[in-house]
Every structure is written in C-alpha cells, then in structure tokens.
Design an enzyme around this catalytic site. Structure first.
Site, mmCIF file in Angstrom:
data_model
loop_
_atom_site.group_PDB
_atom_site.id
_atom_site.type_symbol
_atom_site.label_atom_id
_atom_site.label_comp_id
_atom_site.label_asym_id
_atom_site.label_seq_id
_atom_site.Cartn_x
_atom_site.Cartn_y
_atom_site.Cartn_z
ATOM 1 C CG ASP A 55 -25.476 5.897 3.194
ATOM 2 O OD1 ASP A 55 -26.446 5.591 3.925
ATOM 3 O OD2 ASP A 55 -24.657 5.065 2.779
ATOM 4 C CG HIS A 56 -29.386 6.543 0.019
ATOM 5 N ND1 HIS A 56 -30.031 5.330 0.039
ATOM 6 C CD2 HIS A 56 -28.250 6.348 -0.699
ATOM 7 C CE1 HIS A 56 -29.332 4.446 -0.648
ATOM 8 N NE2 HIS A 56 -28.242 5.037 -1.106
#
Length: 134
Positions: free
Chosen positions: A21-22
């Site tokens: 994810d980020h």
C-alpha cells in the site's frame, strides 16, 4: 499454531511493489493470496485443475481468522509456513504463518477452514487426496 505432530510445508512468496500500500507494507488482503498459493502448492495445481475441469469439484473458504503482527515490506521474500489437519469428512483446516527474513515472530498468522463443493455447488465430503495422507 500448534504443529507438533504435523508436517510443515514451506512456500516462498516474493513481495512485489504491487502487493504493498502507500506506506510500503503488504496490503492486508494480499496475505490471502500468498496463503492461497501455498495451499495450491500443497494440493497440487494439476490435481486441483483435474478435480475442477473433470469432476466439477472445488474448495471454498468456510471460515478464516487472521492476525497481523509485523508488516512485510516491498522486496521481502516471505516464508509461508503451513500445516493442516482434516476435521471430519467435510472440513480441512490450514494454519498459515507468513515469516519475514530473519524475523523472530510471524508477520501474519491465519487459520483457514476449507470445505469441498461438488457439482451445483453442493457440500460434499473431501476426497482422499495425497496431502491429507501425510
């Protein structure tokens, strides 16, 4: 996971950028993919394909319990450790652990219950499969 009397299967899962994810750690749902691949490796892709295409038999997740302990990161090569036990005629329980390199505890633990579905998606007894005989 209590695996004192069970065979442990090891499966390597490379963490790609697309798995994260980020924040750079593995997106939580992607561990399910790693565990699925480990189960396919245990049962055998050719056996699963034969069951599905020739007999209309497949597996479905009945219940799952996940514990997140230490996020794996982009570039990690995870060791997916799996044990299993058949419980009755209709259920197999898999115990998965995703281990980061040189870790002291698993990143993620999972207890997953599978049932077998036959043609028309009807519950059926789990066939005699080689991995269950170990």
């Amino acid at each position: 996971m209590n695996n004192s009397n069970r065979k442990t299967h090891h499966f390597s899962a490379q963490v790609y950028y697309e798995d994260t994810d980020h924040s750079g750690v593995v997106y939580h749902a992607n561990y399910l993919k790693f565990f699925e691949r480990a189960r396919e490796d245990i049962i055998g892709i050719s056996k699963l394909s034969e069951m599905w295409h020739e007999k209309g038999i497949g597996f479905a997740v009945y219940k799952i319990n996940l514990g997140y302990h230490d996020g794996a990161a982009f570039g990690d090569l995870l060791n997916i450790k799996t044990t299993w036990e058949k419980q009755g005629d209709y259920r197999v329980i898999f115990f998965h652990e995703a281990w980061r390199p040189n870790a002291e505890k698993p990143a993620v633990t999972c207890t997953l219950e599978l049932v077998c579905l036959g043609p028309n998606k009807k519950l059926m007894p789990i066939p005699d499969l080689d991995f269950l005989m170990v």
